[in-house]
Design an enzyme around this catalytic site. Structure first.
Site, short mmCIF file in Angstrom:
data_model
loop_
_atom_site.label_atom_id
_atom_site.label_comp_id
_atom_site.label_asym_id
_atom_site.label_seq_id
_atom_site.Cartn_x
_atom_site.Cartn_y
_atom_site.Cartn_z
N ARG A 1 17.28 6.98 38.81
CA ARG A 1 17.43 5.89 39.78
C ARG A 1 18.35 4.78 39.26
NH1 ARG A 1 15.38 9.71 41.36
NH2 ARG A 1 13.75 9.94 42.92
N CYS B 1 27.23 -23.16 23.67
CA CYS B 1 26.02 -22.61 23.07
C CYS B 1 24.84 -23.51 23.44
CB CYS B 1 26.18 -22.47 21.55
SG CYS B 1 25.97 -24.00 20.63
N CYS C 1 2.98 -24.24 27.67
CA CYS C 1 2.03 -23.44 28.45
C CYS C 1 0.59 -23.79 28.08
CB CYS C 1 2.27 -21.96 28.23
SG CYS C 1 3.92 -21.47 28.73
ZN LIG Z 1 27.77 -25.36 20.77
#
Ligand SMILES: [Zn+2]
Lengths: 338, 67
Positions: free
Chosen positions: A8, A167, A182
Site C-alpha cells: 500500500r 536551526c 506534560c
Molecule cells: Zn542556527
C-alpha cells in the site's frame, strides 16, 4: 510476506518501489521513548525503515500508559526501562527491522556517537536543553533533525535541515526559564498523534528524497487552531550552532547540566550549564498543585513530589533528595521545569 | 476589533494596541514565541512599536517543551 507487506505504501506514487527500497536502507535515531517517541517509532517500524535506534533514560510508569502506545501494564509492573520495553514491542510488530533500544541520558558528551551514520533524527524528548544538544550534533554532522513537541492539546513541529533551514538555536535564542510540561499541565493522546504524524511524514519525505517544506507549524487540536510560519528570515548568520563561525556550544563540556551525587545523602544536585534564572513565584503556582509540604522563601522553593523532596534555587540549581541516580534526578527536574 | 489569529477570526479588546499588548493578552510574554504580522516575522525588539489594527492577519506560535 515481504512482497505484499509494504504494497500500500509502494502504491503511493511519491514513495513507490524505489522509495520503499530507500526506506529499507535507512537508519533513523529517535531521541526519547515517551509519547512522541513510541508513536513515531511504531509508524516507522511498520513503514519498513531498515534500522531504528531509540534512546531514553526513563522507565515505564502507570501515568505513561494513557498515551505511550508501545507499553503495557506488565512493563510497568516489571519497571522496565522504556528503551527496552519499546525494543521488545517493536520487534513483535516488524521482525524485518533492526531495532536497538539504548538506556541512556542524552547529553553533549554522548550525542555525537549516537548520531553517527544516522540519516534522520526524530525529536521525542521532553525538554529544551536536550533538543539544543541534539540540534548542535545534527547541524555539525549534517543530519536532518525533525523537531516536535506537545503539551495539553497543543503541539508543534519543524523539520530542521542543515544548510537549508534555520536551526533550532536560531529559533530559540535562549533557554526558557521554565515551561509547561506534560507533568504540570497534562497532555491528551490526539495531539501526540498529530505531531508525530507530521514528524514521520517529514522523515519519510527526507528518506525517500522528496522535497520538504521547511515551515514551523503549530496546532491546538482541542481548539481546532493551526498556525504556520516561514521561519527562513530567522536564519542567523552569527548563530553559534549553524552560523559561519559556529562553536556548537551545547556540545561543550562546560555547558552541560552538571549533576553531582551528594555522598551518603541519597541526593543529587543539578546545576544547569547555561545561565537559567528560575522565577520562583511562577514555579510556585504550578508546583503548589502537584506537590505537598510546599515551602517558599525569597531564596528557594522546597516541596515533596512523589517520593522525592525537591529544592529549587533561583539560579536554576536543584537538589533532588530521595535518589542517588543522576538520570532519575534529571528526569524529575525536566518533568517539572521543562 | 477583529483580527485573523492562527487562521481564526477572533475578537480582541480595543485596548490592545501593539504586538506586545497582544502577547500579554494571551499571557505569552514570558515564553518563546514567534509572531508573523501580515506575513512578516515581527522583530522581538520592536514588539511595542508594531501596531495591531482591525483586520490584521497574525500567526503566533509559542514553544513548548513536552513530548
Ligand atoms: Zn542556527
Amino acid at each position: 510476506m515481504s512482497t505484499t507487506r509494504y504494497s500500500r505504501q509502494e502504491l503511493f506514487p511519491p514513495i513507490g518501489k524505489a522509495g520503499q527500497e530507500k526506506l529499507k536502507n535507512a537508519r533513523v535515531l529517535i531521541i526519547g521513548a515517551g509519547a512522541l517517541g513510541t508513536s513515531s517509532a511504531e509508524m516507522l517500524v511498520r513503514a519498513g525503515v531498515g534500522r531504528i535506534t531509540m534512546v531514553d533514560r526513563d522507565y515505564v510508569e502507570w501515568s505513561n500508559l494513557q498515551r505511550q502506545q508501545l507499553y503495557t501494564e506488565k512493563d510497568v509492573q516489571d519497571k522496565l526501562p522504556k528503551a527496552i520495553a519499546a525494543e521488545k514491542r517493536l520487534r513483535e510488530v516488524n521482525s524485518e527491522v533492526v531495532i536497538e533500544g539504548i538506556v541512556a541520558d542524552v547529553n553533549g558528551m554522548n550525542i555525537e556517537e549516537l548520531v553517527k551514520n544516522q540519516h534522520v533524527i526524530l525529536d521525542a524528548t521532553d525538554n529544551f536543553e536536550t533538543r539544543l544538544v541534539v540540534n548542535d550534533a545534527a547541524v555539525k554532522h549534517e543530519i536532518p533533525f525533525i523537531f516536535g513537541a506537545c503539551v495539553a492539546s497543543y503541539g508543534m513541529t519543524f523539520p530542521m535541515i542543515p544548510g537549508k533551514t534555520p536551526c533550532l538555536h536560531c529559533l530559540i535564542n535562549h533557554l526558557p526559564s521554565q515551561n509547561q510540561t506534560c507533568d504540570t499541565v497534562g497532555v491528551i493522546s490526539p495531539i501526540v498523534q498529530l505531531v508525530t504524524a507530521y514528524q514521520v511524514t517529514s522523515a519519510l519525505k527526507v528518506l525517500t528524497g522528496n522535497e520538504i517544506v521547511p515551515r514551523l507549524q503549530s496546532f491546538d487540536i482541542w481548539k481546532s487552531e493551526k498556525a504556520e510560519i516561514d521561519v527562513w528570515p530567522l536564519k542567523n548568520k552569527d548563530c553559534p550552532t549553524c552560523g559561519s563561525s559556529s562553536t556548537f556550544p551545547f556540545l561543550a563540556y562546560e555547558n552541560q547540566t552538571k549533576a553531582a551525587v551528594l555522598c551518603g545523602r541519597n541526593t543529587v544536585q543539578l546545576r544547569p550549564g547555561f545561565e537559567r534564572t528560575i522565577t520562583l513565584d511562577q514555579l510556585a503556582i504550578r508546583l503548589k498543585e502537584l506537590t505537598s509540604e510546599f515551602i517558599q522563601n525569597p531564596y528557594l522553593l522546597s516541596c515533596t513530589y512523589e517520593e522525592f523532596r525537591l529544592v529549587f534555587f533561583k539560579d536554576g540549581r536543584a537538589l533532588i533528595h530521595g535518589t542517588s541516580e543522576i538520570a532519575q534526578a534529571k528526569a524529575i527536574y525536566h518533568r517539572l521545569i521543562g | 476589533m477583529t483580527i485573523q489569529l492562527n487562521g481564526l477570526h477572533v475578537e480582541i479588546p480595543e485596548n490592545i494596541r501593539n504586538v506586545d499588548d497582544l502577547l500579554k493578552h494571551y499571557q505569552l510574554e514570558n515564553r518563546i514565541v514567534i509572531i508573523e504580522l501580515n506575513n512578516e516575522i515581527a522583530d522581538k525588539s520592536k514588539y511595542t512599536e508594531l501596531p495591531i489594527a482591525d483586520g490584521d492577519k497574525v500567526e503566533m506560535i509559542h514553544f513548548v517543551g513536552g513530548g
